[in-house]
Write a protein that holds these residues in place. Structure first.
Motif: not given
Length: 215
Positions: A73-80, A154-166
């Motif tokens: 995924t192109k969102e690897m920086s987010l995961h890392s 542990a969780a964020v919400l990216l504006a106009n994009h979507g949630p990310v949870v660890a």
């Protein structure tokens, strides 16, 4: 079946379940999970959660090098960023779930904690959820924004994009993601109806009993 094979199967099974229930759509969303050797399994770029192939998941070694599978995924920086700042993170889930995205666009949403304390479960599974600014998909600055939280969320919400949870495990991350989307839905359903949230004493009780990081 090896632990890695089991994890590959589990990623694909849970991804399909979330897709079938409308939590993500098309080729949106991505998942990563930590392996016993410190490496990662990651869903490939451009893939759909509807029909992932366990054998084609992107495989990273402990040094962060792609060693097999399709491009990630192109969102690897987010995961890392989550793995680097939260030692307990064993998996990261990112979706474009409808109600969470809708909540991210409303001017009255609190950027420090996007979810009102409507239920104990949202507090238990998510803690406070921060709203981050809009970034172009794949922009490395998304990861920098997560790093700026210093592991406190542990969780964020990216504006106009979507949630990310660890989460500590893949199941924990998926469960927390589902809780985030359902609480966002509940928030929108009751907006303007003056719902009665948990009071400060009730919130504190949940935080103490379930050892929630609320600072």
């Amino acid at each position: 079946m090896t632990p890695e094979t089991k994890l590959r199967e589990k990623i694909c099974t849970l991804a399909a379940s979330m897709f079938e229930r409308g939590l993500t759509n098309g080729a949106s969303g991505n998942i990563s999970a930590r392996l016993e050797d410190g490496g990662l399994l990651v869903t490939p770029t451009g893939s759909t959660m509807r029909a992932l192939d366990p054998a084609r998941l992107s495989r990273f070694n402990a040094e962060g090098q792609l060693v097999s599978g399709d491009p990630p995924t192109k969102e690897m920086s987010l995961h890392s960023a989550f793995y680097d700042t939260r030692r307990t993170a064993g998996a990261v889930v990112h979706l474009h779930s409808t109600h969470s995205v809708a909540l991210s666009m409303l001017p009255e949403t609190d950027p420090k904690n996007v979810l009102p304390p409507l239920t104990a479960y949202s507090i238990m599974r998510l803690g406070k959820v921060a709203l981050l600014p809009y970034f172009r998909p794949g922009d490395p600055d998304m990861g920098q924004a997560v790093r700026g939280l210093a592991g406190k969320r542990a969780a964020v919400l990216l504006a106009n994009h979507g949630p990310v949870v660890a989460g500590k495990t893949l199941e924990a991350a998926v469960n927390a993601m589902e809780e985030l989307e359902e609480t966002a839905r509940l928030t929108l359903l009751t907006r303007g109806m003056h719902p009665i949230p948990l009071n400060p004493a009730q919130i504190r009780d949940v935080i103490e009993v379930f050892d929630v990081d609320w600072e």
